[in-house]
Write an enzyme that holds these catalytic residues in place. Sequence first.
Site, PDB file in Angstrom:
ATOM      1  N   SER A  29      75.141 -63.457 -14.234  1.00  0.00           N
ATOM      2  CA  SER A  29      74.834 -62.029 -14.096  1.00  0.00           C
ATOM      3  C   SER A  29      75.757 -61.184 -14.972  1.00  0.00           C
ATOM      4  CB  SER A  29      74.999 -61.594 -12.634  1.00  0.00           C
ATOM      5  OG  SER A  29      74.051 -62.233 -11.830  1.00  0.00           O
ATOM      6  N   ARG A  33      74.887 -58.951 -18.588  1.00  0.00           N
ATOM      7  CA  ARG A  33      75.258 -57.537 -18.663  1.00  0.00           C
ATOM      8  C   ARG A  33      76.298 -57.295 -19.759  1.00  0.00           C
ATOM      9  NH1 ARG A  33      73.320 -58.864 -13.774  1.00  0.00           N
ATOM     10  NH2 ARG A  33      72.448 -57.294 -12.381  1.00  0.00           N
ATOM     11  N   GLY A 100      64.584 -64.218 -15.858  1.00  0.00           N
ATOM     12  CA  GLY A 100      64.154 -63.045 -15.097  1.00  0.00           C
ATOM     13  C   GLY A 100      65.136 -61.898 -15.246  1.00  0.00           C
ATOM     14  N   ARG A 128      56.027 -64.662 -12.945  1.00  0.00           N
ATOM     15  CA  ARG A 128      56.843 -63.869 -12.008  1.00  0.00           C
ATOM     16  C   ARG A 128      56.410 -62.404 -12.011  1.00  0.00           C
ATOM     17  NH1 ARG A 128      63.006 -65.564 -12.604  1.00  0.00           N
ATOM     18  NH2 ARG A 128      63.094 -64.445 -10.617  1.00  0.00           N
ATOM     19  N   SER A 174      66.929 -56.322  -4.280  1.00  0.00           N
ATOM     20  CA  SER A 174      66.922 -56.890  -5.628  1.00  0.00           C
ATOM     21  C   SER A 174      67.871 -56.146  -6.552  1.00  0.00           C
ATOM     22  CB  SER A 174      65.508 -56.850  -6.216  1.00  0.00           C
ATOM     23  OG  SER A 174      65.573 -57.150  -7.595  1.00  0.00           O
ATOM     24  N   GLN A 176      68.136 -56.852  -9.586  1.00  0.00           N
ATOM     25  CA  GLN A 176      67.449 -56.679 -10.873  1.00  0.00           C
ATOM     26  C   GLN A 176      66.693 -55.356 -10.899  1.00  0.00           C
ATOM     27  OE1 GLN A 176      65.090 -60.212 -11.477  1.00  0.00           O
ATOM     28  NE2 GLN A 176      66.879 -61.507 -11.787  1.00  0.00           N
ATOM     29  N   ASP A 327      70.616 -67.106  -4.576  1.00  0.00           N
ATOM     30  CA  ASP A 327      70.351 -68.235  -5.479  1.00  0.00           C
ATOM     31  C   ASP A 327      70.860 -69.563  -4.917  1.00  0.00           C
ATOM     32  OD1 ASP A 327      69.119 -66.608  -7.345  1.00  0.00           O
ATOM     33  OD2 ASP A 327      70.975 -66.195  -8.425  1.00  0.00           O
ATOM     34  N   LYS A 354      61.230 -66.483  -7.280  1.00  0.00           N
ATOM     35  CA  LYS A 354      62.308 -66.856  -8.214  1.00  0.00           C
ATOM     36  C   LYS A 354      61.714 -67.675  -9.366  1.00  0.00           C
ATOM     37  CE  LYS A 354      65.547 -64.742  -6.085  1.00  0.00           C
ATOM     38  NZ  LYS A 354      66.086 -63.548  -6.730  1.00  0.00           N
ATOM     39  N   ARG A 412      67.746 -74.493 -10.651  1.00  0.00           N
ATOM     40  CA  ARG A 412      68.500 -74.709  -9.406  1.00  0.00           C
ATOM     41  C   ARG A 412      67.858 -75.778  -8.512  1.00  0.00           C
ATOM     42  NH1 ARG A 412      72.363 -70.964 -10.339  1.00  0.00           N
ATOM     43  NH2 ARG A 412      71.648 -68.934 -11.028  1.00  0.00           N
TER      44      ARG A 412
HETATM   45  C1  S3P Z   1      70.398 -61.290 -10.459  1.00  0.00           C
HETATM   46  C2  S3P Z   1      69.798 -60.877  -9.304  1.00  0.00           C
HETATM   47  C3  S3P Z   1      69.078 -61.779  -8.400  1.00  0.00           C
HETATM   48  C4  S3P Z   1      69.368 -63.246  -8.676  1.00  0.00           C
HETATM   49  C5  S3P Z   1      69.359 -63.548 -10.143  1.00  0.00           C
HETATM   50  C6  S3P Z   1      70.408 -62.713 -10.857  1.00  0.00           C
HETATM   51  C7  S3P Z   1      71.096 -60.304 -11.305  1.00  0.00           C
HETATM   52  O1  S3P Z   1      67.687 -61.554  -8.548  1.00  0.00           O
HETATM   53  O2  S3P Z   1      68.432 -64.073  -8.016  1.00  0.00           O
HETATM   54  O3  S3P Z   1      69.628 -64.907 -10.378  1.00  0.00           O
HETATM   55  O4  S3P Z   1      71.890 -60.702 -12.186  1.00  0.00           O
HETATM   56  O5  S3P Z   1      70.884 -59.098 -11.109  1.00  0.00           O
HETATM   57  P1  S3P Z   1      66.914 -60.442  -7.667  1.00  0.00           P
HETATM   58  O6  S3P Z   1      67.380 -59.122  -8.082  1.00  0.00           O
HETATM   59  O7  S3P Z   1      65.457 -60.643  -7.997  1.00  0.00           O
HETATM   60  O8  S3P Z   1      67.237 -60.798  -6.252  1.00  0.00           O
END
Ligand code: S3P
Length: 455
Positions: A29, A33, A100, A128, A174, A176, A327, A354, A412
């Site tokens: 993550s 970023r 994702g 997705r 979420s 994300q 995760d 996921k 995973r």
């Molecule tokens: C993530 C948020 C999570 C996580 C993903 C990384 C992120 O997803 O499952 O592996 O870096 O913001 P969700 O926001 O869909 O829960």
Amino acid sequence: MTHQAPPRPAASHRSAGLSGRIRVPGDKSISHRSFMFGGLASGETRIAGLLQGEDVMRTGEAMKAMGAVIRREGDEWIIRGTGNGALVEPAAPLDFGNAGTGSRLTMGLVGAYDMETVFIGDASLSKRPMGRVLDPLRQMGVQVVNAAKGDRMPITLRGPKATAPIVYRVPMASAQVKSAVLLAGLNTPGVTTVVEPVMTRDHTEKMLRGFGAELDIETDHEGVRHIRLQGQGRLTGRTIVVPGDPSSAAFPLVAALVVPGSDIVIENVLMNPTRTGLIATLLEMGASIEFLNGCDAGGEDVADLHVRHSELRGVTVPADRAPSMIDEYPILAVAAALAEGETLMQGLDELRVKESDRLAAVARGLEANGVDCTEGKDFLAVRGRPGGKGLGGGPDGQGARKGIVATHLDHRIAMAFLVMGLAAEKPVTVDDANMIATSFPEFMGLMRGLGAEIG
Ligand code: S3P
């Protein structure tokens, strides 16, 4: 469409006690970023400890296609960003592969630009749901020029001349979605507000502040977070040290807990409380995990984890813990399969969307290896067999193929079941280990270095 390598099956076998000290790669993550915010900020950003997995590299390529200059010098990545508001239209579709996080956050980032951007991905990413990000972007004035059925990739976005700031209450837990709206807010006049009823990982908020964004966070009396971002501010490059990924550390951690005689140390693991739900759960299950050398590294808590084999007991994992271990359910299910009694995991609806439908993929993988479990709409109950007696899908009984785990392009799922084979009576085989490279390219080598029979 992205190139797909032919499937590469892998197997793991019951192993003697694991031992040694390892470091897992940088947090995924934070790595995504780092490339994004470094690519956007004015001046230079230097990143140490970046995860060099395929997912993160796709984000780097996307930022390059939009004007950032990124180079590697030894272990460091050096970025010259465009300046906030100054990304350029990419000449070709942005291919996010399996990622994702990279794709959803970038949709927010570029949605607020008066330009056209096309997003594509692999077979897993193309299944997705992207509507969760497109809906708030539409409210801000972003046009979804093209999308496959159900707001899926390939997707073409075109931003308006000026996006409208919105107040957006995130309808699911979420990070994300929260992040996509905040990133759209970076190039939007005025204040964009995200209301977050259930707190999720807070890397976007922390890191944006570090780059100089004006961001105000208030938690109301009901625990709901109100995150307000002042748009069109200046972002300035900085130095980032990425801590080890707790979601990757989870695999050797559970391996050491379930393989008798194990005693390992995993160094420099991120201990941000929005990410430590698995550790809390394992401690409740009776895990021996000691925290050593805890310190602050660039605004995040990190620690070394000393892990020893433990007799685990089943527990009930409450639904409200899900965001802090979202995760980690595949590997928790493996720990549960080797624990005494039943483990009940609740509030798992987000696992359905996921890299695979992880709830179904875990349940089918457990069943293929002789584990007694129940899959509900949003829960999983696993009844364990301490010592792994009778578990695994080895070359006996109903034939060699009985125990092969279908990974559905999900890294995973592959890693979790390979860990299971280290403690099960019979070997465990997964149909494809290629996707492990998206988040943890060093997995096989690190595990073998600890003594795992895996390959
Ligand atoms: C993530 C948020 C999570 C996580 C993903 C990384 C992120 O997803 O499952 O592996 O870096 O913001 P969700 O926001 O869909 O829960």
